[in-house]
Design a protein around this motif. Structure first.
Motif, PDB file in Angstrom:
ATOM      1  N   LEU A 221       7.695  24.518  -3.776  1.00 25.28           N
ATOM      2  CA  LEU A 221       6.643  25.184  -3.004  1.00 25.28           C
ATOM      3  C   LEU A 221       7.220  25.681  -1.680  1.00 25.28           C
ATOM      4  O   LEU A 221       8.031  24.994  -1.051  1.00 25.28           O
ATOM      5  CB  LEU A 221       5.509  24.207  -2.692  1.00 25.28           C
ATOM      6  CG  LEU A 221       4.698  23.711  -3.881  1.00 25.28           C
ATOM      7  CD1 LEU A 221       3.701  22.653  -3.427  1.00 25.28           C
ATOM      8  CD2 LEU A 221       3.978  24.872  -4.570  1.00 25.28           C
ATOM      9  N   ARG A 222       6.784  26.865  -1.287  1.00 22.38           N
ATOM     10  CA  ARG A 222       7.219  27.434  -0.009  1.00 22.38           C
ATOM     11  C   ARG A 222       6.061  28.189   0.630  1.00 22.38           C
ATOM     12  O   ARG A 222       5.117  28.592  -0.057  1.00 22.38           O
ATOM     13  CB  ARG A 222       8.355  28.449  -0.222  1.00 22.38           C
ATOM     14  CG  ARG A 222       9.688  27.849  -0.581  1.00 22.38           C
ATOM     15  CD  ARG A 222      10.339  27.226   0.661  1.00 22.38           C
ATOM     16  NE  ARG A 222      11.712  26.818   0.388  1.00 22.38           N
ATOM     17  CZ  ARG A 222      12.046  25.705  -0.244  1.00 22.38           C
ATOM     18  NH1 ARG A 222      11.132  24.883  -0.681  1.00 22.38           N
ATOM     19  NH2 ARG A 222      13.321  25.407  -0.450  1.00 22.38           N
ATOM     20  N   ASP A 223       6.171  28.424   1.940  1.00 26.92           N
ATOM     21  CA  ASP A 223       5.206  29.293   2.608  1.00 26.92           C
ATOM     22  C   ASP A 223       5.963  30.475   3.221  1.00 26.92           C
ATOM     23  O   ASP A 223       7.157  30.384   3.491  1.00 26.92           O
ATOM     24  CB  ASP A 223       4.386  28.537   3.655  1.00 26.92           C
ATOM     25  CG  ASP A 223       5.244  27.815   4.668  1.00 26.92           C
ATOM     26  OD1 ASP A 223       6.492  27.839   4.542  1.00 26.92           O
ATOM     27  OD2 ASP A 223       4.687  27.211   5.603  1.00 26.92           O
ATOM     28  N   PHE A 224       5.263  31.564   3.434  1.00 29.85           N
ATOM     29  CA  PHE A 224       5.906  32.815   3.843  1.00 29.85           C
ATOM     30  C   PHE A 224       5.126  33.453   4.985  1.00 29.85           C
ATOM     31  O   PHE A 224       3.895  33.500   4.956  1.00 29.85           O
ATOM     32  CB  PHE A 224       5.963  33.796   2.653  1.00 29.85           C
ATOM     33  CG  PHE A 224       6.843  33.294   1.555  1.00 29.85           C
ATOM     34  CD1 PHE A 224       8.193  33.631   1.515  1.00 29.85           C
ATOM     35  CD2 PHE A 224       6.343  32.428   0.587  1.00 29.85           C
ATOM     36  CE1 PHE A 224       9.021  33.119   0.525  1.00 29.85           C
ATOM     37  CE2 PHE A 224       7.168  31.916  -0.404  1.00 29.85           C
ATOM     38  CZ  PHE A 224       8.502  32.265  -0.439  1.00 29.85           C
ATOM     39  N   THR A 225       5.859  33.954   5.968  1.00 31.50           N
ATOM     40  CA  THR A 225       5.229  34.670   7.092  1.00 31.50           C
ATOM     41  C   THR A 225       5.676  36.124   7.029  1.00 31.50           C
ATOM     42  O   THR A 225       6.889  36.402   6.994  1.00 31.50           O
ATOM     43  CB  THR A 225       5.688  34.082   8.449  1.00 31.50           C
ATOM     44  OG1 THR A 225       5.538  32.660   8.431  1.00 31.50           O
ATOM     45  CG2 THR A 225       4.879  34.657   9.598  1.00 31.50           C
ATOM     46  N   TYR A 226       4.725  37.040   7.034  1.00 36.60           N
ATOM     47  CA  TYR A 226       5.075  38.452   7.096  1.00 36.60           C
ATOM     48  C   TYR A 226       5.604  38.754   8.501  1.00 36.60           C
ATOM     49  O   TYR A 226       5.109  38.206   9.494  1.00 36.60           O
ATOM     50  CB  TYR A 226       3.850  39.324   6.774  1.00 36.60           C
ATOM     51  CG  TYR A 226       4.189  40.783   6.687  1.00 36.60           C
ATOM     52  CD1 TYR A 226       5.004  41.263   5.656  1.00 36.60           C
ATOM     53  CD2 TYR A 226       3.729  41.693   7.637  1.00 36.60           C
ATOM     54  CE1 TYR A 226       5.339  42.605   5.583  1.00 36.60           C
ATOM     55  CE2 TYR A 226       4.051  43.038   7.554  1.00 36.60           C
ATOM     56  CZ  TYR A 226       4.864  43.479   6.533  1.00 36.60           C
ATOM     57  OH  TYR A 226       5.200  44.815   6.462  1.00 36.60           O
ATOM     58  N   VAL A 227       6.590  39.639   8.560  1.00 38.29           N
ATOM     59  CA  VAL A 227       7.303  39.824   9.833  1.00 38.29           C
ATOM     60  C   VAL A 227       6.388  40.262  10.981  1.00 38.29           C
ATOM     61  O   VAL A 227       6.576  39.831  12.127  1.00 38.29           O
ATOM     62  CB  VAL A 227       8.512  40.777   9.655  1.00 38.29           C
ATOM     63  CG1 VAL A 227       8.079  42.196   9.313  1.00 38.29           C
ATOM     64  CG2 VAL A 227       9.415  40.746  10.870  1.00 38.29           C
ATOM     65  N   ARG A 285      22.795  20.730  -3.231  1.00 35.35           N
ATOM     66  CA  ARG A 285      23.161  19.743  -2.202  1.00 35.35           C
ATOM     67  C   ARG A 285      22.368  19.897  -0.909  1.00 35.35           C
ATOM     68  O   ARG A 285      22.174  18.944  -0.175  1.00 35.35           O
ATOM     69  CB  ARG A 285      24.632  19.963  -1.790  1.00 35.35           C
ATOM     70  CG  ARG A 285      25.657  19.365  -2.666  1.00 35.35           C
ATOM     71  CD  ARG A 285      26.945  19.189  -1.843  1.00 35.35           C
ATOM     72  NE  ARG A 285      27.698  20.425  -1.734  1.00 35.35           N
ATOM     73  CZ  ARG A 285      28.605  20.817  -2.604  1.00 35.35           C
ATOM     74  NH1 ARG A 285      28.867  20.075  -3.656  1.00 35.35           N
ATOM     75  NH2 ARG A 285      29.249  21.946  -2.437  1.00 35.35           N
ATOM     76  N   ILE A 286      22.000  21.143  -0.587  1.00 30.73           N
ATOM     77  CA  ILE A 286      21.347  21.376   0.718  1.00 30.73           C
ATOM     78  C   ILE A 286      19.913  21.886   0.546  1.00 30.73           C
ATOM     79  O   ILE A 286      19.320  22.428   1.492  1.00 30.73           O
ATOM     80  CB  ILE A 286      22.172  22.354   1.596  1.00 30.73           C
ATOM     81  CG1 ILE A 286      22.396  23.701   0.875  1.00 30.73           C
ATOM     82  CG2 ILE A 286      23.501  21.738   1.984  1.00 30.73           C
ATOM     83  CD1 ILE A 286      23.028  24.757   1.775  1.00 30.73           C
ATOM     84  N   ASP A 287      19.366  21.692  -0.659  1.00 34.26           N
ATOM     85  CA  ASP A 287      17.987  22.143  -0.883  1.00 34.26           C
ATOM     86  C   ASP A 287      17.013  21.154  -0.236  1.00 34.26           C
ATOM     87  O   ASP A 287      17.264  19.954  -0.210  1.00 34.26           O
ATOM     88  CB  ASP A 287      17.721  22.255  -2.385  1.00 34.26           C
ATOM     89  CG  ASP A 287      16.295  22.705  -2.659  1.00 34.26           C
ATOM     90  OD1 ASP A 287      15.872  23.684  -2.025  1.00 34.26           O
ATOM     91  OD2 ASP A 287      15.601  22.060  -3.466  1.00 34.26           O
ATOM     92  N   ILE A 288      15.887  21.672   0.256  1.00 33.70           N
ATOM     93  CA  ILE A 288      14.918  20.780   0.916  1.00 33.70           C
ATOM     94  C   ILE A 288      13.698  20.475   0.051  1.00 33.70           C
ATOM     95  O   ILE A 288      12.753  19.837   0.520  1.00 33.70           O
ATOM     96  CB  ILE A 288      14.463  21.349   2.285  1.00 33.70           C
ATOM     97  CG1 ILE A 288      13.796  22.728   2.112  1.00 33.70           C
ATOM     98  CG2 ILE A 288      15.620  21.413   3.261  1.00 33.70           C
ATOM     99  CD1 ILE A 288      12.984  23.148   3.317  1.00 33.70           C
ATOM    100  N   GLY A 289      13.689  20.920  -1.185  1.00 42.03           N
ATOM    101  CA  GLY A 289      12.537  20.638  -2.054  1.00 42.03           C
ATOM    102  C   GLY A 289      11.318  21.444  -1.631  1.00 42.03           C
ATOM    103  O   GLY A 289      11.445  22.576  -1.186  1.00 42.03           O
ATOM    104  N   ASP A 290      10.133  20.824  -1.733  1.00 40.48           N
ATOM    105  CA  ASP A 290       8.907  21.530  -1.338  1.00 40.48           C
ATOM    106  C   ASP A 290       8.785  21.559   0.178  1.00 40.48           C
ATOM    107  O   ASP A 290       9.119  20.580   0.853  1.00 40.48           O
ATOM    108  CB  ASP A 290       7.668  20.788  -1.870  1.00 40.48           C
ATOM    109  CG  ASP A 290       7.602  20.811  -3.375  1.00 40.48           C
ATOM    110  OD1 ASP A 290       8.235  21.693  -3.992  1.00 40.48           O
ATOM    111  OD2 ASP A 290       6.922  19.943  -3.949  1.00 40.48           O
ATOM    112  N   TYR A 291       8.288  22.675   0.693  1.00 40.52           N
ATOM    113  CA  TYR A 291       8.003  22.752   2.127  1.00 40.52           C
ATOM    114  C   TYR A 291       6.839  23.703   2.361  1.00 40.52           C
ATOM    115  O   TYR A 291       6.790  24.788   1.790  1.00 40.52           O
ATOM    116  CB  TYR A 291       9.210  23.291   2.924  1.00 40.52           C
ATOM    117  CG  TYR A 291       8.870  23.467   4.394  1.00 40.52           C
ATOM    118  CD1 TYR A 291       9.078  22.447   5.298  1.00 40.52           C
ATOM    119  CD2 TYR A 291       8.274  24.648   4.854  1.00 40.52           C
ATOM    120  CE1 TYR A 291       8.706  22.592   6.636  1.00 40.52           C
ATOM    121  CE2 TYR A 291       7.902  24.801   6.179  1.00 40.52           C
ATOM    122  CZ  TYR A 291       8.124  23.761   7.066  1.00 40.52           C
ATOM    123  OH  TYR A 291       7.745  23.901   8.381  1.00 40.52           O
TER     124      TYR A 291
END
Ligand SMILES: NC(=O)c1ccc[n+]([C@@H]2O[C@H](COP(=O)([O-])OP(=O)(O)OC[C@H]3O[C@@H](n4cnc5c(N)ncnc54)[C@H](O)[C@@H]3O)[C@@H](O)[C@H]2O)c1
Length: 329
Positions: A221-227, A285-291
């Motif tokens: 899961l991720r969240d996105f901000t429009y520029v 190795r450097i993935d943060i999973g859900d955020y």
């Protein structure tokens, strides 16, 4: 003061001003009547691109300098009312392959900038572009600003230090500064050449070229901000007294899995194809999973909220690259 008043005639410096967010911010500041100087090193692998400011080239000044040059920074901060500090090495993977460059840009150069402000322009107001990457793998969701900082890559550690240098200069020396912890920000002028900075860039490129793209795992899961929403947050943070000395999360209207995002993009594009793949090991190795972020602090303090829905933002982004892809390859 409202941004409409604060920036009329104001002298503004944007480090990383030829990059994705910096150039969109510059465009908005020009509209608001600011006198804008963009500083950027234009290192070829990074996101700086002169095409990003082609339509406002006669309305801004550009200085090709590196923030690692202490002497340039000392001179460039002088006489400015505001500094938007966005220059950065932004690739997580590159920071693991070459930790020293990341350290130099995201840590050491930040001290050059802050020392220059402290000594030669202590009245300046600074907004620093920080990142959600510094939280690492979340202990809980949504992540608020009190969440433990436990970065999983070199870039996250250095950005965390960069952010906190800004706080030290605020609290110890009274240099007014604040930080925004950005989440995945997207929109026109983002780097789409490859997956170095963000997966969404390469997805968009391949989609516009009519080629299949890869989704790694897909359930995250991720969240996105429009520029444009991110730009609004920078303007609010710079112009509101309540922001100084504070750190704010930005976020998006909702969390979405990468697989759902891929399907949404294809639907908006009117066609396209993707393949689910396992994470490449060096990325795993450097993935943060859900955020996804809790951005209620900035809503309550500065009245910011994301206004552009994901679907609309993606539509505008695809439209931009259909017209201008050649300038981003
Ligand atoms: N885009 C995102 O999703 C996102 C998320 C979290 C944080 N951020 C932060 O926001 C800032 C802007 O990111 P962006 O997405 O616009 O990236 P970008 O790569 O498009 O912009 C960064 C700019 O900084 C410039 N730069 C890099 N090193 C420099 C140096 N040594 N001297 C001078 N200029 C230099 C680059 O040329 C580039 O134009 C970065 O600090 C980044 O860490 C972005």
């Amino acid at each position: 003061m409202r941004p409409e008043e604060a920036f009329q005639g104001a002298k503004v410096l944007i480090t990383g001003g030829l990059g994705f967010i910096g150039s969109n911010l510059a465009r908005r500041l020009v509209e608001l009547g600011a006198d804008v100087l963009l500083v950027d090193s234009l290192i070829p692998e990074y996101g700086g691109n002169l095409f990003n400011v082609a339509d406002i080239a006669d309305k801004v000044r550009i200085n090709i300098s590196d923030v690692r040059d202490e002497h340039s920074m000392r001179y460039l901060v002088q006489g400015k009312d505001y500094l938007f500090n966005l220059a950065g090495q932004t690739s997580h993977l590159d920071s693991m392959k070459d930790p020293y460059t990341d350290l130099e840009i995201n840590c050491r150069a930040q001290i050059y900038i802050l020392e220059a402000c402290r000594k030669y322009n202590p009245q300046i107001k600074i907004v620093f572009a920080s990142t959600r990457q510094i939280y690492g793998k979340p202990d809980y969701l949504p992540v608020d600003e009190r969440h433990l900082l436990r970065p999983v890559d070199i870039n996250g550690v250095n950005k965390m230090a960069g952010e906190w240098y800004h706080m030290v200069y605020h609290y110890a020396y009274g240099v007014r500064s604040c930080a925004l912890r950005l989440t995945n920000t997207y929109g026109p002028r983002m780097r789409v050449k490859d997956a170095r900075q963000t997966f969404l860039g390469i997805w968009i490129r391949l989609l516009v070229e009519g080629r299949p793209f890869e989704v790694w795992d897909g359930e995250q899961l991720r969240d996105f901000t429009y520029v444009d929403d991110a730009v609004e947050a920078f303007l609010l943070a710079a112009s509101q007294e309540e922001a100084y000395g504070q750190i704010f999360n930005l976020g998006g209207e909702k969390a979405i899995s990468l697989k759902e995002l891929a399907e949404l993009l294809i639907r908006i594009n009117g066609g396209g194809e993707y393949r689910i793949k396992a994470f490449p090991p060096e990325r795993k190795r450097i993935d943060i999973g859900d955020y996804y972020a809790d951005w209620s602090l900035i809503r309550e303090t500065l009245g910011w909220e994301p206004k552009v829905p994901l679907e609309e933002g993606l539509r505008r982004t695809l439209e931009f690259y259909r017209q201008h892809l050649e300038h981003y390859l």
